[in-house]
Design a protein around this motif. Structure first.
Motif, PDB file in Angstrom:
ATOM      1  N   LEU A   1       0.842  -1.194   0.000  1.00  0.00           N
ATOM      2  CA  LEU A   1       0.000   0.000   0.000  1.00  0.00           C
ATOM      3  C   LEU A   1       0.879   1.246   0.000  1.00  0.00           C
ATOM      4  CD1 LEU A   1      -2.669  -1.106   2.649  1.00  0.00           C
ATOM      5  CD2 LEU A   1      -2.678  -1.479   0.161  1.00  0.00           C
ATOM      6  N   VAL A   2       0.635   2.130  -0.957  1.00  0.00           N
ATOM      7  CA  VAL A   2       1.374   3.389  -1.061  1.00  0.00           C
ATOM      8  C   VAL A   2       0.367   4.511  -0.867  1.00  0.00           C
ATOM      9  CG1 VAL A   2       2.822   4.853  -2.512  1.00  0.00           C
ATOM     10  CG2 VAL A   2       2.987   2.347  -2.695  1.00  0.00           C
ATOM     11  N   ARG A   3       0.537   5.265   0.209  1.00  0.00           N
ATOM     12  CA  ARG A   3      -0.411   6.333   0.523  1.00  0.00           C
ATOM     13  C   ARG A   3       0.354   7.589   0.909  1.00  0.00           C
ATOM     14  NH1 ARG A   3      -3.929   6.828   5.918  1.00  0.00           N
ATOM     15  NH2 ARG A   3      -5.262   8.568   5.373  1.00  0.00           N
ATOM     16  N   GLY A   4       0.031   8.674   0.244  1.00  0.00           N
ATOM     17  CA  GLY A   4       0.743   9.906   0.540  1.00  0.00           C
ATOM     18  C   GLY A   4       0.064  11.109  -0.068  1.00  0.00           C
ATOM     19  N   ILE A   5       0.859  12.112  -0.358  1.00  0.00           N
ATOM     20  CA  ILE A   5       0.371  13.385  -0.890  1.00  0.00           C
ATOM     21  C   ILE A   5       1.031  13.600  -2.242  1.00  0.00           C
ATOM     22  CG2 ILE A   5       0.183  15.865  -0.438  1.00  0.00           C
ATOM     23  CD1 ILE A   5       0.723  15.178   2.551  1.00  0.00           C
ATOM     24  N   GLU A   6       0.279  14.143  -3.190  1.00  0.00           N
ATOM     25  CA  GLU A   6       0.879  14.461  -4.476  1.00  0.00           C
ATOM     26  C   GLU A   6       2.088  15.363  -4.242  1.00  0.00           C
ATOM     27  OE1 GLU A   6      -1.116  15.387  -8.604  1.00  0.00           O
ATOM     28  OE2 GLU A   6      -1.086  17.204  -7.381  1.00  0.00           O
ATOM     29  N   PRO A   7       3.259  15.000  -4.786  1.00  0.00           N
ATOM     30  CA  PRO A   7       4.467  15.775  -4.505  1.00  0.00           C
ATOM     31  C   PRO A   7       4.432  17.165  -5.126  1.00  0.00           C
ATOM     32  CG  PRO A   7       4.908  14.090  -6.147  1.00  0.00           C
ATOM     33  CD  PRO A   7       3.527  13.833  -5.638  1.00  0.00           C
ATOM     34  N   SER A   8       5.166  18.072  -4.522  1.00  0.00           N
ATOM     35  CA  SER A   8       5.252  19.447  -5.014  1.00  0.00           C
ATOM     36  C   SER A   8       6.322  19.603  -6.081  1.00  0.00           C
ATOM     37  CB  SER A   8       5.574  20.395  -3.846  1.00  0.00           C
ATOM     38  OG  SER A   8       4.678  20.230  -2.779  1.00  0.00           O
ATOM     39  N   MET A   9       7.274  18.672  -6.143  1.00  0.00           N
ATOM     40  CA  MET A   9       8.425  18.829  -7.054  1.00  0.00           C
ATOM     41  C   MET A   9       9.024  17.460  -7.337  1.00  0.00           C
ATOM     42  SD  MET A   9      10.934  20.451  -4.140  1.00  0.00           S
ATOM     43  CE  MET A   9       9.577  21.321  -3.374  1.00  0.00           C
ATOM     44  N   ARG A  10       9.914  17.404  -8.353  1.00  0.00           N
ATOM     45  CA  ARG A  10      10.702  16.228  -8.689  1.00  0.00           C
ATOM     46  C   ARG A  10       9.823  14.990  -8.876  1.00  0.00           C
ATOM     47  NH1 ARG A  10      14.936  14.802  -4.906  1.00  0.00           N
ATOM     48  NH2 ARG A  10      16.105  14.090  -6.724  1.00  0.00           N
ATOM     49  N   TRP A  11       8.818  15.132  -9.717  1.00  0.00           N
ATOM     50  CA  TRP A  11       7.873  14.038  -9.917  1.00  0.00           C
ATOM     51  C   TRP A  11       8.532  12.795 -10.522  1.00  0.00           C
ATOM     52  CZ3 TRP A  11       2.263  15.640 -11.600  1.00  0.00           C
ATOM     53  CH2 TRP A  11       1.729  16.476 -10.611  1.00  0.00           C
ATOM     54  N   ARG A  12       9.475  12.988 -11.437  1.00  0.00           N
ATOM     55  CA  ARG A  12      10.110  11.830 -12.068  1.00  0.00           C
ATOM     56  C   ARG A  12      10.928  11.029 -11.049  1.00  0.00           C
ATOM     57  NH1 ARG A  12      12.488  14.801 -17.361  1.00  0.00           N
ATOM     58  NH2 ARG A  12      12.780  16.406 -15.758  1.00  0.00           N
TER      59      ARG A  12
END
Length: 323
Positions: free
Chosen positions: A97-108
């Motif tokens: 399970l991967v749960r978090g927040i959409e990142p603000s930077m460095r998506w790749r």
């Protein structure tokens, strides 16, 4: 370098991901992963470094007291593992399970790090959950679309092949990263009524979990979620009834939805609902005791060995379905 000390060898692992933010209308997707984690008592084994991916002026850390000691929780993405089955109700299978927040930077880099975990754990399929605002009435079943960019996967798993063009979120970027890395990936999208978008939306969360059940052939304990979904709909019904304009608008959405859904009343759609009912009614029926006749779309009981010599049952006459 990814080190997974203390994580046991996983059985047929599937990675389920959801991220708060742009791809999480009504918090439906992140709530679905939280439900899985809660029901199966997930154990956190890893977290991404928040410093690398988040703007703390956008997603601020929180301070809390633990026995009088002040502690800080940083916004990040965490990974946990749960083992399903193995209790007489089906073969064991592990979920990451991967749960978090959409990142603000460095998506790749963010996606590459998640894929690094998937590779090290031997993940066979990545399923990313999302929810979006749509012109859908709250009184009807929540539409859930299954999408992939892999034509072969679309055909074998009865999914839509993605044709979307336009702005995207981390769900779309992660799915494309999986495709480039050769990892099978699917995204499931629930449509949330735009006129009642505030979280939570347990009805949309329930719809995502039901669709996930069908996708990975796994019975998910739903707990109080069905009752929460009914209570949510009753509450929205009452609010809509208090405003004549809202009531008329909902009625127009209902009429449009019912017209569009007429072709969906097929033998295949009915068979899916019947199979889900059987799994819920008797967990032992989840082992294939009911099989789908792919030529007709009907669901039929599995014949036992003692029935092999019996004459075949006659099919009831009826209109032929289009191929």
């Amino acid at each position: 370098m990814i080190e997974l000390e203390g994580v046991p060898e996983l059985i047929d692992p599937v990675m389920i991901c959801a991220f708060e933010g742009w791809n999480d209308a009504g918090d439906a997707a992140s709530s679905a992963v939280a439900h899985l984690d809660r029901e199966w008592k997930g154990e956190v084994f890893g977290a991404l470094d928040a410093e690398d991916y988040y703007d703390f002026q956008v997603n601020r850390p929180t301070v809390w007291l633990d026995g009088g000691v002040r502690k800080v929780t940083w916004p990040t993405t965490r990974l946990s593992v749960v083992r399903t089955g193995g209790d007489g109700k089906g073969a064991p299978r592990d979920l990451v399970l991967v749960r978090g927040i959409e990142p603000s930077m460095r998506w790749r880099s963010f996606c590459n790090e998640i894929l690094g975990f998937a590779h090290e754990l031997g993940v066979e399929l990545v399923v990313v959950l999302g929810s979006l605002l749509g012109d859908t009435p709250h009184t009807r079943p929540v539409p859930v679309s299954g999408v992939t960019s892999d034509p072969d996967l679309a055909r074998t798993m009865d999914l839509e092949e993605s044709r979307y063009e336009g702005p995207t979120g981390i769900v779309g970027i992660l799915q494309e990263a999986c495709a480039h890395a050769g990892v099978p990936a699917v995204s499931l999208w629930a449509a949330v009524p735009h006129y009642v978008s505030q979280p939570p939306n347990p009805k949309a969360t329930l719809a995502l979990l039901n669709r996930l059940e069908d996708l990975i052939d796994l019975r998910i304990p739903l707990g109080e979620l069905p009752e929460d979904a009914r209570a949510w709909q009753l509450g929205v019904d009452q609010l809509a009834a208090e405003d004549s304009e809202v009531a008329e608008y909902v009625q127009s959405l209902e009429e449009a939805r019912d017209t569009a859904d007429l072709p969906e009343a097929s033998g295949e759609a009915i068979a899916r609902e019947f199979e889900r009912y059987l799994r819920r009614r008797d967990p032992q029926q989840g082992d294939g005791s009911y099989l789908r006749d792919t030529t007709s779309g009907r669901t039929r009981p599995q014949r036992s060995p003692k029935d092999e010599g019996a004459a075949p049952e006659e099919e009831p006459e009826g209109p032929e379905e289009e191929a």
